[in-house]
Design a protein around this motif. Sequence first.
Motif, PDB file in Angstrom:
ATOM      1  N   ALA A  20      -1.953 -32.551  15.709  1.00 46.22           N
ATOM      2  CA  ALA A  20      -3.178 -33.321  15.913  1.00 46.22           C
ATOM      3  C   ALA A  20      -2.878 -34.816  15.941  1.00 46.22           C
ATOM      4  O   ALA A  20      -3.454 -35.563  16.753  1.00 46.22           O
ATOM      5  CB  ALA A  20      -4.184 -32.988  14.818  1.00 46.22           C
ATOM      6  N   ALA A  21      -1.972 -35.257  15.060  1.00 45.33           N
ATOM      7  CA  ALA A  21      -1.600 -36.673  15.049  1.00 45.33           C
ATOM      8  C   ALA A  21      -0.915 -37.054  16.357  1.00 45.33           C
ATOM      9  O   ALA A  21      -1.138 -38.157  16.888  1.00 45.33           O
ATOM     10  CB  ALA A  21      -0.676 -36.947  13.854  1.00 45.33           C
ATOM     11  N   ARG A  22      -0.105 -36.153  16.886  1.00 48.50           N
ATOM     12  CA  ARG A  22       0.567 -36.435  18.148  1.00 48.50           C
ATOM     13  C   ARG A  22      -0.445 -36.561  19.300  1.00 48.50           C
ATOM     14  O   ARG A  22      -0.248 -37.335  20.231  1.00 48.50           O
ATOM     15  CB  ARG A  22       1.579 -35.328  18.445  1.00 48.50           C
ATOM     16  CG  ARG A  22       2.461 -35.593  19.650  1.00 48.50           C
ATOM     17  CD  ARG A  22       3.505 -34.498  19.833  1.00 48.50           C
ATOM     18  NE  ARG A  22       4.550 -34.577  18.824  1.00 48.50           N
ATOM     19  CZ  ARG A  22       4.845 -33.619  17.954  1.00 48.50           C
ATOM     20  NH1 ARG A  22       4.146 -32.505  17.958  1.00 48.50           N
ATOM     21  NH2 ARG A  22       5.815 -33.773  17.082  1.00 48.50           N
ATOM     22  N   ALA A  23      -1.509 -35.778  19.224  1.00 44.93           N
ATOM     23  CA  ALA A  23      -2.533 -35.804  20.279  1.00 44.93           C
ATOM     24  C   ALA A  23      -3.619 -36.831  20.027  1.00 44.93           C
ATOM     25  O   ALA A  23      -4.500 -37.032  20.869  1.00 44.93           O
ATOM     26  CB  ALA A  23      -3.172 -34.421  20.396  1.00 44.93           C
ATOM     27  N   HIS A  24      -3.594 -37.465  18.823  1.00 46.54           N
ATOM     28  CA  HIS A  24      -4.604 -38.466  18.444  1.00 46.54           C
ATOM     29  C   HIS A  24      -6.005 -37.859  18.418  1.00 46.54           C
ATOM     30  O   HIS A  24      -6.978 -38.467  18.876  1.00 46.54           O
ATOM     31  CB  HIS A  24      -4.571 -39.679  19.384  1.00 46.54           C
ATOM     32  CG  HIS A  24      -3.223 -40.326  19.476  1.00 46.54           C
ATOM     33  ND1 HIS A  24      -2.639 -41.018  18.426  1.00 46.54           N
ATOM     34  CD2 HIS A  24      -2.317 -40.361  20.494  1.00 46.54           C
ATOM     35  CE1 HIS A  24      -1.433 -41.459  18.793  1.00 46.54           C
ATOM     36  NE2 HIS A  24      -1.220 -41.066  20.036  1.00 46.54           N
ATOM     37  N   VAL A  25      -6.093 -36.635  17.899  1.00 52.49           N
ATOM     38  CA  VAL A  25      -7.387 -35.972  17.716  1.00 52.49           C
ATOM     39  C   VAL A  25      -7.401 -35.357  16.322  1.00 52.49           C
ATOM     40  O   VAL A  25      -6.375 -35.289  15.644  1.00 52.49           O
ATOM     41  CB  VAL A  25      -7.629 -34.875  18.781  1.00 52.49           C
ATOM     42  CG1 VAL A  25      -7.683 -35.471  20.172  1.00 52.49           C
ATOM     43  CG2 VAL A  25      -6.559 -33.782  18.697  1.00 52.49           C
ATOM     44  N   SER A  26      -8.554 -34.893  15.889  1.00 56.63           N
ATOM     45  CA  SER A  26      -8.642 -34.247  14.583  1.00 56.63           C
ATOM     46  C   SER A  26      -8.052 -32.842  14.664  1.00 56.63           C
ATOM     47  O   SER A  26      -8.018 -32.230  15.737  1.00 56.63           O
ATOM     48  CB  SER A  26     -10.098 -34.161  14.142  1.00 56.63           C
ATOM     49  OG  SER A  26     -10.807 -33.230  14.954  1.00 56.63           O
ATOM     50  N   PRO A  27      -7.576 -32.305  13.535  1.00 54.86           N
ATOM     51  CA  PRO A  27      -7.060 -30.927  13.546  1.00 54.86           C
ATOM     52  C   PRO A  27      -8.083 -29.912  14.063  1.00 54.86           C
ATOM     53  O   PRO A  27      -7.728 -28.975  14.778  1.00 54.86           O
ATOM     54  CB  PRO A  27      -6.718 -30.673  12.071  1.00 54.86           C
ATOM     55  CG  PRO A  27      -6.398 -32.037  11.531  1.00 54.86           C
ATOM     56  CD  PRO A  27      -7.345 -32.960  12.228  1.00 54.86           C
ATOM     57  N   ARG A  28      -9.357 -30.101  13.714  1.00 55.62           N
ATOM     58  CA  ARG A  28     -10.386 -29.174  14.186  1.00 55.62           C
ATOM     59  C   ARG A  28     -10.534 -29.238  15.700  1.00 55.62           C
ATOM     60  O   ARG A  28     -10.641 -28.206  16.373  1.00 55.62           O
ATOM     61  CB  ARG A  28     -11.715 -29.498  13.510  1.00 55.62           C
ATOM     62  CG  ARG A  28     -12.863 -28.598  13.981  1.00 55.62           C
ATOM     63  CD  ARG A  28     -14.143 -28.883  13.237  1.00 55.62           C
ATOM     64  NE  ARG A  28     -14.022 -28.534  11.822  1.00 55.62           N
ATOM     65  CZ  ARG A  28     -15.016 -28.666  10.936  1.00 55.62           C
ATOM     66  NH1 ARG A  28     -16.188 -29.151  11.327  1.00 55.62           N
ATOM     67  NH2 ARG A  28     -14.836 -28.318   9.681  1.00 55.62           N
TER      68      ARG A  28
END
Length: 317
Positions: free
Chosen positions: A222-230
């Motif tokens: 999620a950090a790599r994609a810059h989005v939340s885990p959900r």
Amino acid sequence: MKMLDLAGPFEVFAEAARFGARYELEVLSSDGAPVRSSTGMRVPVDGAVESATDVGTALVVGGDSLPTAPISSDLRAAAASLSRRAARTASVCTGAFVLAAAGLLDGRRATTHWRHARLLAAAFPRVRVEPDAIFVEDGTIFTSAGVSAGIDLALALVERDHGEEVARSVAQSLVVFLQRPGGQSQFSPSLTLPRPSSPVLRQVTDAVAADPADDHSVPALAARAHVSPRHLSRMFRQEVGSSPGRYVEGVRVDAAIRLLHAGQSVTACARQVGVGSPETLRRMFLARVGVSPRAYQQRFRTATRDAASALNDEDLR
């Protein structure tokens, strides 16, 4: 038509006669004309489908063009007509596309060659495709996986007709498994899931494929994609039909398969793909491939590697 789709099951039924079974075998085409096989050999037939009477098993064989070319109306009609007169209907490999086009698989579970399973599911959404199965029974309809799986299907039919002992004797005589271990996944060159369409998720999956042993936990991805885990989990479900964890596991098993082909040990594979221990890799293999890593390596190693292993064993002695 694929020659082995016909010859494999016919050899099983013919061999069963040596052990007390009795099958009358006929080859039919939609119009009664000979059919050219994948080997280039022309296969003579006993007549047209319309001439068939008292059909026990209607077996539709596959062909290389069936997944990509429209199924002709006469072939659809022939399959439907033969099935109506048969006690049970079966297909080998891409013959499932003929049954599906004739409407015979609507609302049923079915399988076909692993290479064409997704296409079958997309082209015929009313069919519940099971891509890893060697063969599937749903009521009086049987479908089998690719090519040699027609032998597995025929053995299963012999067992239903004449019992396990006859089927086992036929399998031993033909030097094949009565029930082969594992599913189709072990024969597929790749277990990875579909490539996502969005650039954001594609960047994540490319990173997983580039280094399967890296930290690919949901928070890290999620950090790599810059989005939340959900949100990442939702993207994975929508675009690849899997959770992030399941996707990563599939890529790691795929990478382990390539390493096993290269001759790496199970322990080395587990370390290089980041699963921690050989036992963890074994559980993943059994769940996804149907056999253990060691069994897979022994089954698919090359003849050259076998010869080298035998030479090394001789040196050790």
